[in-house]
Design an enzyme around this catalytic site. Structure first.
Site, PDB file in Angstrom:
ATOM      1  N   HIS A  61      -9.466 -44.603  39.324  1.00 43.58           N
ATOM      2  CA  HIS A  61     -10.103 -45.507  38.368  1.00 43.58           C
ATOM      3  C   HIS A  61     -10.867 -44.826  37.258  1.00 43.58           C
ATOM      4  CE1 HIS A  61      -9.472 -49.558  40.037  1.00 43.58           C
ATOM      5  NE2 HIS A  61      -9.343 -48.914  41.188  1.00 43.58           N
ATOM      6  N   LYS A 121     -20.361 -56.401  29.773  1.00 46.19           N
ATOM      7  CA  LYS A 121     -19.803 -55.413  30.702  1.00 46.19           C
ATOM      8  C   LYS A 121     -20.966 -54.615  31.255  1.00 46.19           C
ATOM      9  CE  LYS A 121     -17.208 -53.741  27.294  1.00 46.19           C
ATOM     10  NZ  LYS A 121     -15.924 -53.573  27.906  1.00 46.19           N
ATOM     11  N   ARG A 122     -20.726 -53.778  32.260  1.00 43.95           N
ATOM     12  CA  ARG A 122     -21.810 -52.939  32.738  1.00 43.95           C
ATOM     13  C   ARG A 122     -22.372 -52.082  31.614  1.00 43.95           C
ATOM     14  NH1 ARG A 122     -23.095 -52.530  38.224  1.00 43.95           N
ATOM     15  NH2 ARG A 122     -24.669 -51.100  37.432  1.00 43.95           N
ATOM     16  N   LYS A 145     -19.514 -46.847  27.370  1.00 41.68           N
ATOM     17  CA  LYS A 145     -19.078 -48.153  26.858  1.00 41.68           C
ATOM     18  C   LYS A 145     -19.704 -48.462  25.490  1.00 41.68           C
ATOM     19  CE  LYS A 145     -18.200 -50.155  31.477  1.00 41.68           C
ATOM     20  NZ  LYS A 145     -16.873 -50.819  31.384  1.00 41.68           N
ATOM     21  N   THR A 183     -10.942 -54.625  31.974  1.00 38.54           N
ATOM     22  CA  THR A 183     -10.294 -55.911  32.277  1.00 38.54           C
ATOM     23  C   THR A 183     -10.995 -57.033  31.533  1.00 38.54           C
ATOM     24  OG1 THR A 183     -11.645 -56.050  34.280  1.00 38.54           O
ATOM     25  CG2 THR A 183      -9.353 -55.332  34.548  1.00 38.54           C
ATOM     26  N   LYS A 215      -9.653 -60.679  29.602  1.00 37.64           N
ATOM     27  CA  LYS A 215     -10.203 -62.029  29.766  1.00 37.64           C
ATOM     28  C   LYS A 215     -10.517 -62.645  28.404  1.00 37.64           C
ATOM     29  CE  LYS A 215     -12.393 -60.176  33.887  1.00 37.64           C
ATOM     30  NZ  LYS A 215     -13.682 -59.614  34.359  1.00 37.64           N
TER      31      LYS A 215
END
Ligand SMILES: *Cc1c(COP(=O)(O)O)cnc(C)c1O
Length: 822
Positions: free
Chosen positions: A358, A546-547, A552, A654, A658
């Site tokens: 991952h 998101k986290r 990110k 992911t 969405k």
């Protein structure tokens, strides 16, 4: 509800009966939580028939079964999803309305079972939904944490973590199965014992043990009577605590066991893409892996005499390296308990276990100190040692005399157990989770392993379930899609391709935008209630949820908001379409820069939202406690989806899918699955910016990136960064955001300045944001692109992903469940 024949009257009467039986109350006397429990119990009864029938089908057909082993299952609420998959949502909603009850209020009573951190756990949940819907025999195997992901409160702009006691009112969608409990052993020592015939075996003694008790949760397939099972393991002391025991040894032993059991399943580690390396974490891993393998083997042996046939009926998929101790545990059971020879056992094991990678980020790679591993799992360690010894011989045979290869690939090296190496040495399949990610694995991160075992490597691009993230999350859009392409998309998302012609139709564009507006009003209400902030549903909803993680790049987003604010302040009449920047993110409790970024977002919000010069053109909102349940509303309301990770760092993502499913346009880097979204939707319907993965990796290798140069040469960036340390957004506290400023401009303690290339990508990000500003003014063009995003999302269903796992890795048999079997 059986076979889609739903009887409202019967449902209502069952709910009333359940209220009476559970609480001795009538409908008028019950509160919403009690009504939720009664409704859920009614739905569970309905599921039970199908669950039983599914189990009987397993017994009769003996299909090959996947055990999806994952430390995390981020399930989200079950009630609404179960009703959707039973095809009873609308009917139940109406039945409850006739009683004066609102299904969405009742759904709101359910705690989010948050047994996961973020993407990895949510992927496991989507996979379970797809496995059941496609009709495959599957068990999810995980841990029943007493406390899941913490609840996030924002206090004075700071994140505060609050324990998530999700079981306090009792969880209706689980079934305790003490009859399937297993013993799991820790510590102690191993002693060789010689038989009279000269044979030798290893005896594990002086260990501590706990009992693993499974709780089964039903995973309802869509409209097919299939109900798979998520097993979450609870721990219990093995020896009954006898209060009247005065024997000191016993007493201490009993207390120790109680403590071990309680600690084991107490709490989920709240780290995403980062390992803490805590001993308790390794205990958790071995605990659920050992129990799951024992259960799988017991099920197998009910129908089969020859353990050599195991690979024909059982496959263990390891979701990241967290369950990798499965390799050694299966070997241990085969050798020590089944009495097989090493080669025999290895042959079986290596045909039963498969591994999903991952991440490539080094801080997320699991390595256990040998000292801990050996002390905690002495027999398992011996087996890892032997696997390593043989693996090194294999490397020697392949690369004679090449010590460097051995160092790089060894499972045991430098006092550590390298879990990824164990997973690859033993797994018959190694997959990445998006095309780019798998390529980076094969060409860079795992190149040595790929050179040795090219046949093991494959890609399985992640996906999401359209049942939860469209059918349940966005009923208005779901109905619009169904109106145009029929209901088939619910189980075959590729059918949304038939929406493409409607993208050009002005009337459909209008309708689509009207639906989006209604969803924005729904979210605006939520924001008003939870944040007290008014937002304009006619502004662009620009969302990053998101986290919180430096890779990110929420920091890039908020720095850009600060930049826009500066622009608008100095030029109030500039071309600017009103924009609402929405953030939602939990930070790991010990992750300082991540928590500071949350504070920065909230402080920037505080200043901008109250600055009259801005005339409400920019609003910044930080949604507290981002989780699956509010995520569903957020995706439905988004215009712009921020997927702005440093290229090469996000394995797939992911959340991006969405948003696309709900008709948001992506603003993203060429990273993870964004690359494939770009291929599907076309360059005209996505906003791409920033360095490529190749460029990022080249800079990392050459160490030739200097953010200070950008800071010195770009006055806008200069100004924004200085605002981090001049008190503009910190009520004159110039030190508050100093660490963020430093992280961008100076090397410190092994971390290089701006290691996620925020300044390098800033201008190209701002340019794409400017394009979005203009594009949104053209409502027809925007609507067309949004519709085309939905029309091209087909590939990103987890149904497609699961079918690929089945075809290429698992080779499962499809089952059909007939209800007349019971
Ligand atoms: C989908 C999802 C994630 C993963 O989001 P990414 O943007 O892919 O990191 C995390 N948390 C929740 C609640 C989700 O639903």
């Amino acid at each position: 509800m059986r076979s889609n024949v739903f009887n409202k009257k019967e449902f209502v009467s069952n709910v009333k009966d359940n209220l009476k039986n559970l609480y001795r109350k009538t409908l008028d006397e019950a509160n919403q939580q009690e009504i939720f429990q009664a409704v859920s119990t009614t739905v569970k009864d309905e599921i039970m028939d199908r669950w039983l029938a599914t189990q009987q089908t397993f017994e009769k057909d003996d299909p090959k079964t996947v055990y999806y082993m994952s430390m995390e299952f981020l399930m989200g609420r079950a009630l609404g999803n179960n009703l959707i998959n039973l095809c009873a949502y609308k009917e139940v909603k109406e039945a409850l309305e006739e009683l004066g009850l609102d299904l969405s209020v009742i759904e709101d009573q359910e705690p989010d079972p948050a047994l996961g951190n973020g993407g990895l756990g949510r992927l496991a949940a989507c996979f379970m939904d797809s496995l059941a819907t496609l009709g495959y025999a599957a068990y999810g195997c995980g841990i029943r944490y007493r406390y899941g992901m913490f609840k996030q409160k924002i206090s004075d702009g700071f994140q505060v973590e609050v324990p998530d006691n999700w079981l306090k009112d009792g969880y209706p969608f689980e079934l305790r199965r003490p009859e399937y409990c297993y013993e799991v052993r820790f510590g102690g020592n191993v002693r060789p014992e010689y038989g009279e015939d000269g044979s030798m075996k290893f005896v594990h003694e002086n260990y501590q043990s706990v009992l693993a008790i499974p709780y089964d949760m039903p995973i309802v397939g869509y409209d097919n009577n299939v109900v798979d099972t998520l097993i979450t393991w609870d721990a219990q002391a093995k020896e009954v605590f006898e209060l009247d025991s005065f024997d000191k040894g016993n007493y201490e032993q009993a207390v120790a066991q109680e403590n071990l059991a309680r600690n084991l399943v107490e709490v989920l580690y709240p780290n995403d893409n980062h390992v803490a390396g805590k001993e308790l974490r390794l205990k958790q891993q071995y605990f659920f892996v050992s129990a799951s393998i024992q259960r799988a083997l017991a099920r197998f042996k009910k129908h089969h005499d020859d353990i050599h046939d195991l690979p024909e009926k059982v496959v263990f998929q390891m979701n990241d390296t967290h369950p990798t101790v499965a390799v050694a545990e299966l070997m241990r059971i085969l050798v020590d308990e089944e009495g097989l020879g090493w080669d025999d056992a290895w042959n079986i094991t290596t045909h039963c276990v498969a591994y999903t990678n991952h991440t490539i980020m080094s801080e997320a790679l699991e390595k256990w100190p040998i000292e801990i591993f050996q002390r905690l799992l002495p027999r398992v360690y011996q087996i890892v040692d032997e696997i390593n010894r043989r693996f090194l011989i294999e490397i020697e045979n392949r690369y004679p005399g090449n010590e460097y290869k051995k160092q790089k690939m060894a499972i045991l090296w430098d006092g550590q157990v390298k879990m990824a190496h164990l997973a690859i040495a033993a797994g018959f399949s190694v997959n990445g989770v998006a095309k780019l990610h798998t390529e980076i694995l094969m060409n860079q991160e795992l190149k040595d392993f790929y050179d040795m075992y090219p046949q093991k490597f494959n890609n399985k691009t992640n996906g999401i379930t359209q049942r939860r993230f469209l059918a349940h999350a966005n009923p208005l859009l779901a109905d619009w899609v169904t109106k145009h392409v029929g209901k088939g998309w619910i189980t075959d998302l590729s059918q949304v391709a038939k929406l493409a012609p409607y993208a050009e139709d002005p009337k459909e564009q209008q309708e689509f935008m009207e639906i989006k507006r209604k969803n924005k009003i729904r979210l605006a209400k939520y924001i008003k209630e939870h944040n007290g902030i008014e937002v304009n549903p006619d502004s662009i909803f620009d969302v990053q949820v998101k986290r919180l993680h430096e890779y990110k790049r929420q920091l890039l987003n908020i720095l850009h908001v600060m930049y826009l604010y500066n622009q608008l302040k100095s030029n109030p009449n500039m071309d600017f379409y009103p924009r609402t920047f929405i953030f939602g993110a939990k930070a790991a409790a010990g992750y300082r820069n991540a928590k500071l970024t949350i504070k920065l977002i909230n402080n920037v919000a505080e200043v901008i939202n109250h600055d009259p010069d801005i005339q409400g053109k920019i609003k910044v909102v930080f949604i507290e406690d981002y989780r699956v349940s509010n995520a569903e509303w957020i995706f439905a309301a988004a215009d712009v989806s921020e997927q702005i990770s440093t290229a090469s760092k996000e394995a797939s993502g992911t959340g991006n899918m969405k948003f696309m499913l709900n008709g948001a346009l992506t603003l993203g880097t060429m990273d993870g699955a964004n690359v494939e979204m770009y291929d599907e939707v076309g360059a005209d319907n996505i906003f791409i910016f920033g360095m490529s993965a190749e460029e990022v990796i080249a800079h990392e290798q050459h160490k030739d990136y200097n953010p200070m140069e950008i800071y010195n040469n770009d006055p806008d960036i200069h100004k924004v960064l200085n605002q981090l340390i001049d008190g503009t957004f910190s009520a004159n506290d110039k030190e508050l955001f100093r660490d963020l400023y430093n992280s961008l401009l100076s090397n410190q303690g092994g971390k290089i300045a701006d290691r996620y290339f925020i300044l390098a990508d800033f201008r190209s990000y701002a340019n794409e944001q400017q394009k979005i500003n203009s594009y949104y003014r053209n409502r027809k063009a925007w609507a067309k692109s949004a519709i085309l995003n939905v029309a091209h999302v087909g590939k990103f269903s987890s149904d497609r992903t699961i079918q690929e796992y089945v075809d290429d890795i698992w080779h499962l048999d499809k089952i059909t469940v007939k209800m007349d079997r019971i």
